[in-house]
Design a protein around this motif. Sequence first.
Motif, short mmCIF file in Angstrom:
data_model
loop_
_atom_site.label_atom_id
_atom_site.label_comp_id
_atom_site.label_asym_id
_atom_site.label_seq_id
_atom_site.Cartn_x
_atom_site.Cartn_y
_atom_site.Cartn_z
N THR A 38 0.53 -1.26 0.07
CA THR A 38 -0.05 -0.20 -0.14
C THR A 38 1.17 0.97 -0.43
N ASP A 39 0.49 2.42 0.09
CA ASP A 39 1.08 2.77 0.20
C ASP A 39 0.98 3.96 1.79
N ALA A 40 0.51 3.16 2.27
CA ALA A 40 1.48 3.69 4.01
C ALA A 40 2.46 3.85 4.29
N ASN A 41 2.76 4.61 5.24
CA ASN A 41 4.32 4.92 5.68
C ASN A 41 4.93 5.44 4.28
N GLY A 42 4.72 6.28 3.17
CA GLY A 42 5.27 6.22 1.76
C GLY A 42 5.76 5.25 1.24
N GLY A 43 5.10 4.26 0.80
CA GLY A 43 5.05 2.63 0.63
C GLY A 43 6.23 1.85 0.97
N MET A 44 6.79 2.71 2.48
CA MET A 44 8.35 1.95 3.45
C MET A 44 7.30 0.93 4.09
N ASN A 45 6.68 0.30 3.81
CA ASN A 45 6.08 -1.15 4.44
C ASN A 45 5.75 -2.82 3.70
N PHE A 46 6.11 -3.18 4.81
CA PHE A 46 5.61 -4.78 4.48
C PHE A 46 3.93 -5.46 4.60
N ASN A 47 3.82 -5.98 3.67
CA ASN A 47 2.16 -5.65 3.80
C ASN A 47 1.14 -4.91 4.03
N GLY A 48 1.54 -3.65 3.95
CA GLY A 48 1.01 -2.56 4.31
C GLY A 48 1.25 -1.81 5.99
N PHE A 49 2.15 -2.66 6.19
CA PHE A 49 2.44 -3.10 8.36
C PHE A 49 3.85 -2.56 7.89
N SER A 50 4.41 -1.38 9.24
CA SER A 50 5.22 -1.22 9.63
C SER A 50 5.65 -0.81 10.46
N GLN A 51 6.37 -0.64 11.69
CA GLN A 51 6.95 -0.14 12.75
C GLN A 51 6.59 -1.34 13.44
N GLY A 98 13.12 -23.95 14.36
CA GLY A 98 13.10 -25.27 13.45
C GLY A 98 12.45 -25.74 12.70
N TRP A 99 11.72 -25.05 12.45
CA TRP A 99 10.98 -24.67 11.19
C TRP A 99 11.86 -24.23 9.79
N ASN A 100 11.26 -24.59 9.13
CA ASN A 100 11.81 -23.59 7.63
C ASN A 100 11.24 -22.56 7.46
N VAL A 101 11.13 -21.19 7.36
CA VAL A 101 11.13 -19.94 6.56
C VAL A 101 11.30 -20.11 4.97
N VAL A 102 10.55 -19.43 4.13
CA VAL A 102 10.45 -19.57 3.29
C VAL A 102 9.68 -17.95 2.51
N LEU A 103 10.57 -16.67 2.46
CA LEU A 103 10.13 -15.99 2.20
C LEU A 103 9.36 -15.35 0.78
N HIS A 104 8.30 -15.59 0.52
CA HIS A 104 7.72 -14.75 -0.86
C HIS A 104 8.25 -12.86 -0.71
N PHE A 105 9.14 -12.91 -1.25
CA PHE A 105 9.48 -11.53 -1.09
C PHE A 105 9.25 -10.99 -2.68
N LYS A 106 8.50 -9.94 -2.96
CA LYS A 106 7.92 -8.91 -3.78
C LYS A 106 7.90 -7.70 -3.92
N ASN A 107 8.74 -6.80 -4.16
CA ASN A 107 8.43 -5.30 -4.71
C ASN A 107 7.03 -4.97 -5.01
N GLU A 108 6.27 -4.52 -4.34
CA GLU A 108 5.16 -4.04 -5.89
C GLU A 108 5.18 -2.34 -5.59
N ASP A 109 6.28 -1.45 -4.65
CA ASP A 109 6.22 -0.19 -4.59
C ASP A 109 6.55 0.60 -6.09
N PRO A 110 5.68 0.86 -6.75
CA PRO A 110 5.53 1.48 -7.96
C PRO A 110 7.46 2.63 -8.11
N ASN A 111 7.64 3.45 -6.76
CA ASN A 111 8.73 4.84 -6.63
C ASN A 111 10.13 4.04 -5.78
N LEU A 112 10.18 3.06 -5.13
CA LEU A 112 11.27 2.71 -4.19
C LEU A 112 11.75 1.33 -4.32
N PRO A 113 13.37 0.98 -4.29
CA PRO A 113 13.71 -0.17 -4.37
C PRO A 113 13.72 0.10 -2.82
#
Length: 174
Positions: A52-65, A75-90
């Motif tokens: 979302t555009d929350a926090n100027g786009g600097m969020n994960f899944n719309g959440f920040s802070q 002990g579990w395996n974790v897979v983060l399927h990361f995608k950048n959907e921010d149109p402005n920032l890397p």
Amino acid sequence: MRLPTSLMTGVLLLCAAGARAQTTKGGKIDPTWLRADAASKTADFKLVAGLTDANGGMNFNGFSQGGLVLTVPQGWNVVLHFKNEDPNLPHSVEIIAEAPAVPSGPIPPAFEHATTGRLEQGFTSGQSADVRFVAAKSGSFLIFCAVPGHGAAGMWIRLAVSGSADKPALAAAP
Ligand SMILES: [Cu+2]
């Protein structure tokens, strides 16, 4: 009896302030973000930068802070399927230990392989990367964007690795 207009205005302003305070920390949790496979002890988490555009786009899944908490059993395996959907920032991602101050840029990850790489320059809009690691030790960690300044501006959520949880969970922070 009608309420005085000034009082009504005050109530409306308070409501607006409350709504704004909530949206700066996060939005709504989509239950499809997290999939758990007990047999292989794997948690798959869809992690979207700038959803979302929350926090100027600097969020994960719309959440920040720290507004969103991913809990996984130790002990579990974790897979983060990361995608950048921010149109402005890397953006980039790494898991780091919780510390009194959020770092201003890349630091060594808390778990081996718990990073997208390209931490400093980040991934541009539409790019994605999978991050796989074992949540080998329990404790409190941050899912952190390491592009300089982003983490300090609030672009981080939480990872809790639990010695007692029996399955992964996703919750908004209180
Ligand atoms: Cu970022």
